[in-house]
Design an enzyme around this catalytic site. Structure first.
Site, PDB file in Angstrom:
ATOM      1  CG  ASN A  49      -9.812 -19.802   8.749  1.00  0.00           C
ATOM      2  OD1 ASN A  49      -9.443 -18.701   9.134  1.00  0.00           O
ATOM      3  ND2 ASN A  49      -9.083 -20.893   8.885  1.00  0.00           N
ATOM      4  CG  HIS A  62      -7.921 -30.267   5.366  1.00  0.00           C
ATOM      5  ND1 HIS A  62      -8.587 -29.277   4.683  1.00  0.00           N
ATOM      6  CD2 HIS A  62      -7.157 -30.904   4.428  1.00  0.00           C
ATOM      7  CE1 HIS A  62      -8.253 -29.305   3.402  1.00  0.00           C
ATOM      8  NE2 HIS A  62      -7.389 -30.295   3.224  1.00  0.00           N
ATOM      9  CE  LYS A  72     -10.503 -28.110  11.338  1.00  0.00           C
ATOM     10  NZ  LYS A  72     -10.363 -28.784  10.037  1.00  0.00           N
ATOM     11  CE1 TYR A 132     -13.536 -25.921   7.413  1.00  0.00           C
ATOM     12  CE2 TYR A 132     -13.476 -23.872   6.170  1.00  0.00           C
ATOM     13  CZ  TYR A 132     -13.482 -25.253   6.208  1.00  0.00           C
ATOM     14  OH  TYR A 132     -13.428 -25.965   5.042  1.00  0.00           O
ATOM     15  CG  ASP A 169      -7.072 -31.592  -0.009  1.00  0.00           C
ATOM     16  OD1 ASP A 169      -6.218 -31.444   0.883  1.00  0.00           O
ATOM     17  OD2 ASP A 169      -8.126 -30.916  -0.048  1.00  0.00           O
TER      18      ASP A 169
END
Length: 202
Positions: A49, A62, A72, A132, A169
Site C-alpha cells: 500500500n 493502526h 509491516k 507499506y 482516527d
C-alpha cells in the site's frame, strides 16, 4: 544493510548501505534473507500500500487483529515523516513502550513492525509518500485504531499546530479502552511461533 532492534521488542530499523556515483544513488531497500535472519522468521509480502499526505497530517495508530495479524515493512519514498511504533501486546514486558524514527526518501531507512504493534506517523513535508509492504492482505473489520493523542501513551509527535487527522482516527479509542474491550492481541498471540524477543531497558 544494517538492521537494529529497537526498544519495542521485535521492531527493527533497517539502514541501507548507499552506493552513490555520478548518476545518483543505489541501495537495497529489502533483502528477505537478511531480514529473516534478524527477525527470526521469514517476511513474505502479501500486499503493498501507499499513502500520500500533506504536511502535518497525522495517521494512526493502526494495527490488525490476530487473526489474521499483519507485520509491516515501512519506508518513506517521498518527503519525510516522524514514525512512531507502540507496543500494544497485552502482557508484553514492554507494553506501552514506543520508538520514534524519522524516515525520509534520501536515507532509505525502513522499519519492520511485527504483529500486534501499533503504528502511526506525522508527515513533515507536503506530498509525503509512505510505502507499506504487508504480510497479509486486507480483511475488512480487522483493523484496530488507537487514538494517536491518547494522553496515557503521551507520544512525542512534535507538531506545533493541531494536526490534520481523519475523523476515524480522532474518535478512536484509547489504548486502555481497546484493552478493556478485548481488541488488543496478547504477547503470546503476537509472538507465538517466533523467537523470543529481547526487551531493551530505556
Amino acid at each position: 544493510m544494517h538492521i537494529t532492534e529497537t526498544a519495542v521488542p521485535g521492531t527493527f530499523v533497517v539502514n541501507p548501505a548507499q552506493l552513490p556515483d555520478e548518476r545518483g544513488t543505489f541501495f537495497e531497500s529489502l533483502r528477505a534473507s537478511r531480514l529473516a535472519e534478524a527477525v527470526g522468521r521469514p517476511f513474505v509480502p502479501r500486499q503493498i500500500n501507499f499513502s500520500v499526505s500533506r504536511r502535518n497530517t497525522l495517521r494512526g495508530l493502526h494495527g490488525v487483529a490476530i487473526p489474521p495479524g499483519q507485520a509491516k515493512y515501512v519506508t518513506c519514498v517521498r518527503g519525510a515523516l516522524r514514525d512512531i511504533v507502540v507496543d500494544l501486546r497485552v502482557g508484553s514486558p514492554a507494553f506501552g513502550r514506543y520508538t520514534v524514527n524519522v524516515l525520509n526518501a534520501e536515507s532509505g531507512r525502513a522499519l519492520y513492525i511485527p504483529e500486534g504493534v501499533g503504528h502511526g506517523f506525522l508527515a513533515l513535508t507536503d506530498d509525503t509518500c509512505i510505502c507499506y509492504v504487508l504480510s497479509s492482505e486486507h480483511v475488512p473489520g480487522t483493523q484496530i485504531d488507537i487514538n494517536p493523542l491518547d494522553a496515557d501513551l503521551a507520544l512525542p509527535w512534535g507538531f506545533s499546530e493541531p494536526p490534520l487527522m481523519s475523523a476515524k482516527d480522532a474518535k478512536a479509542r484509547s489504548a486502555a479502552e481497546a484493552e478493556s474491550a478485548g481488541l488488543l492481541a496478547t504477547w503470546r498471540e503476537a509472538t507465538q511461533g517466533t523467537h523470543s524477543f529481547a526487551v531493551r531497558k530505556t
